[in-house]
Design a protein around this motif. Structure first.
Motif, short mmCIF file in Angstrom:
data_model
loop_
_atom_site.label_atom_id
_atom_site.label_comp_id
_atom_site.label_asym_id
_atom_site.label_seq_id
_atom_site.Cartn_x
_atom_site.Cartn_y
_atom_site.Cartn_z
N ASN A 122 8.25 -9.14 -12.32
CA ASN A 122 8.49 -9.16 -10.52
C ASN A 122 9.23 -7.90 -10.33
N CYS A 123 9.74 -7.13 -11.19
CA CYS A 123 10.40 -6.53 -10.83
C CYS A 123 10.07 -5.07 -9.91
N GLU A 124 10.92 -5.23 -9.04
CA GLU A 124 10.32 -3.52 -7.73
C GLU A 124 10.18 -2.47 -8.20
N LEU A 125 11.32 -2.25 -9.06
CA LEU A 125 11.57 -0.96 -9.64
C LEU A 125 10.31 -0.89 -10.20
N ALA A 145 4.65 1.53 -11.64
CA ALA A 145 3.20 1.71 -12.16
C ALA A 145 2.59 2.64 -11.18
N LYS A 146 2.86 2.01 -9.95
CA LYS A 146 2.10 2.57 -9.00
C LYS A 146 1.68 3.76 -8.83
N THR A 147 3.40 4.23 -8.81
CA THR A 147 3.45 5.66 -8.68
C THR A 147 2.86 6.66 -9.35
N GLY A 148 2.39 6.39 -11.11
CA GLY A 148 1.75 6.98 -11.92
C GLY A 148 3.24 7.53 -13.06
N VAL A 149 4.11 7.03 -12.83
CA VAL A 149 5.88 7.43 -13.31
C VAL A 149 5.04 7.01 -14.94
N ARG A 150 4.73 8.05 -15.80
CA ARG A 150 4.46 7.77 -17.65
C ARG A 150 5.43 7.83 -18.77
N LYS A 151 6.30 9.12 -18.10
CA LYS A 151 7.42 9.69 -18.49
C LYS A 151 7.81 9.87 -17.18
N LEU A 181 2.50 11.95 -3.08
CA LEU A 181 2.64 11.41 -4.48
C LEU A 181 2.82 12.20 -5.56
N ARG A 182 3.30 13.45 -4.69
CA ARG A 182 4.23 14.03 -5.89
C ARG A 182 5.37 13.41 -5.90
N LEU A 183 5.77 13.65 -4.77
CA LEU A 183 7.69 13.38 -4.07
C LEU A 183 7.53 11.84 -4.33
N ARG A 184 6.81 10.80 -4.25
CA ARG A 184 7.18 9.10 -4.42
C ARG A 184 7.89 9.35 -5.91
N ARG A 185 6.75 9.72 -7.21
CA ARG A 185 6.50 9.87 -8.46
C ARG A 185 8.41 11.22 -9.33
N ASN A 186 8.35 11.95 -7.84
CA ASN A 186 9.46 12.71 -8.60
C ASN A 186 10.48 11.98 -8.15
N ILE A 187 10.77 10.60 -6.81
CA ILE A 187 11.64 10.23 -6.60
C ILE A 187 12.17 9.12 -8.00
N HIS A 210 0.68 -1.42 -0.38
CA HIS A 210 0.03 -0.50 0.54
C HIS A 210 0.96 0.96 0.43
N VAL A 211 1.55 1.58 0.95
CA VAL A 211 3.02 2.55 0.67
C VAL A 211 4.02 1.82 0.66
N PRO A 212 4.30 2.06 -1.44
CA PRO A 212 5.72 1.72 -2.20
C PRO A 212 6.54 2.07 -1.39
N THR A 213 7.25 0.72 -1.36
CA THR A 213 8.80 0.47 -0.60
C THR A 213 10.29 0.43 -2.11
N LEU A 214 11.70 0.33 -1.67
CA LEU A 214 12.20 0.24 -2.80
C LEU A 214 13.77 -0.70 -2.30
N CYS A 215 13.39 0.26 -1.28
CA CYS A 215 14.56 -0.20 -0.30
C CYS A 215 14.85 -1.03 0.77
N ASP A 216 13.10 -0.32 1.28
CA ASP A 216 13.44 -1.81 2.68
C ASP A 216 12.69 -3.66 1.31
N ALA A 217 12.79 -4.19 3.07
CA ALA A 217 12.77 -5.78 2.89
C ALA A 217 12.55 -6.41 3.93
N PRO A 218 11.62 -7.40 3.54
CA PRO A 218 11.40 -7.43 5.34
C PRO A 218 12.21 -8.47 6.37
N GLN A 219 13.19 -9.17 5.32
CA GLN A 219 14.20 -9.42 6.15
C GLN A 219 15.43 -8.90 6.46
N LEU A 220 15.48 -7.52 6.29
CA LEU A 220 16.65 -6.43 6.73
C LEU A 220 16.35 -5.55 7.59
#
Length: 913
Positions: free
Chosen positions: A119-122, A127-133, A93-99, A38-48
């Motif tokens: 199966n790529c988290e990026l 897609a979830k943050t609405g990046v189209r360009k 939402l703007r911040l996440r998309r910009n990152i 629900h809250v997207p993540t990239l550097c977070d992982a359940p085992q870390l």
């Protein structure tokens, strides 16, 4: 965040009140209610551990619903009751998309051909943050990096790297190897291996934790294990060591594509070693046996299963009729499931009426079972590996867990790196030694001498738990009297460790509020193995380190199902459930349960079977999944015994040195091709699920035994894992509540009570035998040293490598053989100079039994006078030089003390020249 109120019990997610749990982060709080993602993540992982590098997980928080908000990284921000969390405000939402846009400026957009497409988290987060360009110019210095394919397993394509550091943290936090790191700053920052080299040249141990943690395909493996090509994933249990790692096996059709470690596994939580993750290609190897073989006129001929069964039944029936059932013996296997081991002992006992059944548990941990039964009443681990979280001191005796039990070894290393005192008692400087506070580097074979001194210093300092001793133990007075009579000067001379070091370690152990002991084959595979186990139990009892979290005596079981093979009754003196076969009440119980006449005489152990074969008393043997001609000591003696048999049946995956002696070879199925249960070193009974169909022409070991029992007139049902487990639950007391469905994905630790209720810790409040019993033993020199130490002045001790498994039958047929290609022998630099040996030289090692060629490895890991080698490759057959000396109580072979000499091959000083 300390300003947040902590008196309330709720907080709010987007205006909805939710309960707060102590210690959780904002992200975990949101995940519990909204689901992960629900809250997207990239550097977070359940085992870390939380890291906060990418900021994609940013949310707004406020102390009041209408109060001022601020943006925080939810992954590492502590949650507090009374907080208001806003997960979808326009600002975040703007911040996440910009990152994400910024990340994509430095990432190739070849998603359709990428191995992790779908199966790529990026990809998902974009897609979830609405990046189209992407509004920013492309990066300049990352996209042209070359792919690293230097390693048999590990690969990297760092043009796909997003600098999340998950791989670095996995290497540090999970494996503890510190191979990967971030080099450079800002846009020039990049991941490097070792000192900026390739995977092949780095100190990577190929555990794959980095590949599994990577959110893209920047770090992967040759099996492309994050690909979604597979059509099925099956959960099962690893076939290698006693840790019992859970595996998630990806398949397509009847082909295994890759293996990963389940995130939710209580045993190995997203972690496994290279054997469990990558060493599976032996399953379809061209060398696999694919048809029963019958020896006729000295040569093997292919046969049908019916022909093989009839031939076996005729010969075993004849031998039983002519010589009696006691002329037949069976050797079962720790590589096989509980159900298969149970059927094997049932087959030998009910069909032939003999207790001549044993297993490879004899040659590794029989002293553990015997010694702990004598001390505690139960011959199994008192605690669980999870107790490492609670211990304040770790004692590792005669074990090399980072090589032999890698996942547990990594957990021990992690605790040591975080400041928990670690004591190592071992003749070698093993990998854990640099992390240890104390290393007692004793002479091989002197465990009892050193542990007696260890106990003495605890007693002398008054660091004993008098209340525990008085209320829960017996025979303390005799033990104390033994300590009182010790000659410390003599003990110091014997074991070779300065007494000040022993005293410091002893007081460290005794002074901890909770101390946890682990031991391995460096304890058991000695002539005094059982006595050492009982002395370790003494240490735990005298300090009250039994029956609570973070303590105990915990054997590191060698193979995947050593515990289970013993539990199931694959030993000549005890039937299923460790009940004594010569006890009249037990004998009556077994006869009523099986409905046939059974022997009440203790049978032959494996070494006794060899002697009986040579004496003409044992005529036939059935060996299931054991290569005794390579793995048992004194190889020529074993070969002579096998040759002396009238009839030998071997069930195997490959044509092994043992199978070469057989009259009938039956092709068995591998662990990925059958179902049952394994019991790991912490007594956890876990389901093994068939991943693919058996290789054509092979059958699971349980099916073979059940069909053979039927062929020989036994009323045995067809093999099903749940059916046999149900039978086990009726006769093995500590399996009473076990059911196939009830074990679930996590398994259950025995004793298992009705309702599938497991037991994490044993001996809470009382011991299984009532009172724990102290035993005192004086040191006795090994007969091997007494008889041969003068002529052969070096002591050879043996062990295993991370990359290979026992005789290497399976691992040598995988990429592991590219990483380690052969056995070597370690010699101290002083000894090498004296013997004129240089690193890499071919040497000859000789004992009273024979000689072997090896390659020398000059190393300070051993003391002068001590040699160390592994035993994985049949080209060397190390057991040609090992002896038939064994533990006085259990006949466990003394692999760890071998009197030898060494010389450079071809030199005038060569032994015997």
């Amino acid at each position: 965040m300390s300003q947040f109120p902590d008196t309330a019990t709720v907080a709010w997610i987007d205006g909805v009140a939710c309960g707060v749990q102590p210690g959780e982060t904002v992200l975990k709080f949101v995940d519990r209610y909204k689901g992960r993602g629900h809250v997207p993540t990239l550097c977070d992982a359940p085992q870390l551990e939380p890291y906060g590098a990418c900021r994609v997980c940013s949310v707004e928080v406020a102390l009041q619903a209408d109060g001022p908000r601020r943006v925080v990284a939810s992954c590492h921000t502590p949650m507090a009751a009374g907080m208001h969390v806003y997960t979808e405000s326009a600002k975040v939402l703007r911040l996440r998309r910009n990152i994400v846009e910024l990340v994509l400026t430095d990432h190739p957009l070849d998603c359709l051909t990428c191995e992790v497409n779908g199966n790529c988290e990026l990809q998902t987060v974009a897609a979830k943050t609405g990046v189209r360009k992407v509004r920013y110019p492309a990066g300049a210095n990352h996209l042209d990096r070359k792919k690293d394919e230097s390693h048999p397993y590990m690969t990297s394509d760092l043009s796909k790297c997003i600098n999340c550091s998950r791989c670095v943290r996995a290497c540090d936090e999970i494996q503890g190897q510190h191979v990967l790191s971030m080099h450079g700053r800002g846009f020039a920052a990049r991941i490097i291996k070792g000192l900026d080299t390739t995977f092949e040249k780095s100190p990577c141990v190929s555990c794959g934790a980095c590949a599994q943690a990577c959110p893209t395909s920047a770090i992967s493996d040759v099996f492309q294990s994050k690909s979604i090509e597979a059509t099925k994933k099956t959960r099962t249990v690893c076939t290698y060591c006693g840790v019992g790692c859970n595996l998630s096996v990806a398949t397509k059709g009847n082909e295994v594509l890759s293996i990963q470690a389940p995130l939710d596994s209580e045993v190995n939580h997203a972690h496994t070693c290279l054997k469990g993750r990558y060493a599976f290609r032996f399953v379809k190897h061209r060398d696999r046996l694919r048809s029963p073989l019958i020896r006729r006129d000295g040569k093997f001929e292919e046969a049908t299963w019916d022909e093989a069964y009839d031939y076996i039944a005729a010969n075993l029936g004849r031998i039983k009729a002519e010589h009696g059932g006691n002329a037949v013996g069976g050797i079962s296997s720790a590589r096989c499931t509980n159900e298969e081991n149970y059927l094997m002992q049932k087959f030998i006992r009910t069909v032939f009426g003999t207790n001549n059944i044993d297993a490879c548990a004899r040659v590794c941990h029989s002293p553990t079972a015997w010694g702990m039964q004598k001390a505690f009443g139960t011959g199994a681990a008192t605690n669980s590996v999870i107790d490492l979280q609670y211990t304040e001191c770790i004692l590792v005796i005669g074990a090399n867990p980072t090589e032999g039990h890698p996942v547990t070894g990594s957990k021990i290393k992690q605790r040591a790196m975080k400041g928990v005192p670690l004591i190592i008692i071992d003749p070698r400087e093993i990998e854990l030694v640099p992390y240890a506070k104390h290393h007692l580097q004793l002479r091989p074979g002197t465990n009892v001498a050193l542990l007696d001194m260890f106990a003495y210093y605890i007693w002398e300092a008054g660091k004993i738990d008098r209340k525990f001793i008085t209320e829960r133990c017996e025979n303390w007075e005799a033990f104390e009297e033994g300590l009182r009579g010790l000659d410390l000067d003599e003990l110091e001379r014997i074991h070779g460790v300065p007494r000040e070091q022993v005293k410091a370690a002893a007081l460290e152990y005794a002074g901890a509020s909770a101390a946890m002991a682990f031991h391995g084959l460096g304890v058991t595979e000695h002539s005094h193995g059982s006595k050492t186990v009982m002395t370790i139990a003494d240490l735990a009892m005298m300090t009250g380190n039994i029956g609570r979290p973070g303590v105990g005596v915990n054997p590191l079981r060698g193979q995947n199902n050593v515990q289970g093979a013993a539990d199931m009754g694959c030993q000549p003196h005890q039937g299923a459930g460790y009940l004594a076969v010569n006890d009249p009440e037990v004998h009556r119980l077994y006869e009523e349960f099986y409905g046939v006449h059974l022997s009440d005489q203790i049978g032959w152990k494996i070494p006794q079977m060899y002697e009986a074969a040579l004496d003409g008393k044992l005529k036939a043997m059935w060996i299931m999944g054991e290569d005794v001609a390579q793995t048992d000591p004194n190889t020529e003696h074993v070969k002579a015994a096998l040759n002396a048999l009238e009839f030998l049946v071997v069930q195997e995956l490959f044509m092994t040195p043992t199978a070469e002696f057989a009259d009938v070879v039956l092709p068995a199925s591998s662990f990925l091709e059958k179902s049952g249960t394994f019991t790991n070193g912490e007594r956890r009974v876990q389901r093994v699920n068939a991943v693919i169909a058996p290789l054509e022409g092979t059958k699971p070991d349980g099916v073979i035994i059940a069909e053979m029992m039927q062929r020989m007139g036994c009323d045995q049902a067809a093999y099903t894992p749940d059916g046999v487990l149900a039978e086990i639950a009726q006769i093995v007391p500590f399996f009473k509540g076990a059911t196939w469905e009830g074990l679930t994905d996590q398994g259950r630790q025995w004793p298992i009570a009705p309702g599938n209720v497991g037991t994490e810790r044993l001996h809470l409040g009382t011991f299984k035998r009532g009172l724990g019993k102290f035993h005192f033993f004086d040191f006795k020199e090994s007969k091997e040293i007494e008889r041969h130490g003068g002529e052969y002045p070096f002591i050879l001790t043996t062990g295993r490598l991370l990359e290979h498994y026992n005789c290497g039958t399976m691992t040598r047929r995988t990429g592991n053989a590219e990483i380690v290609t052969g056995d070597t022998i370690a010699i101290h630099p002083e000894d090498a100079v004296r013997k004129g040996i240089e690193d890499g030289d071919e040497v000859v090692v000789r004992s009273a039994r024979g000689e072997i060629p090896m390659l020398a490895r000059i190393s300070g890991e051993v003391k002068p006078g001590v040699l160390y080698c592994t035993f994985h490759f049949p080209e060397v057959l190390v057991n040609i030089v090992t002896s038939s000396e064994c533990d006085e109580d259990t006949m466990c072979p003394e692999y760890k003390v071998v009197a030898v000499d060494i010389a450079k091959a071809g030199s005038k000083a060569m032994v015997g020249a």
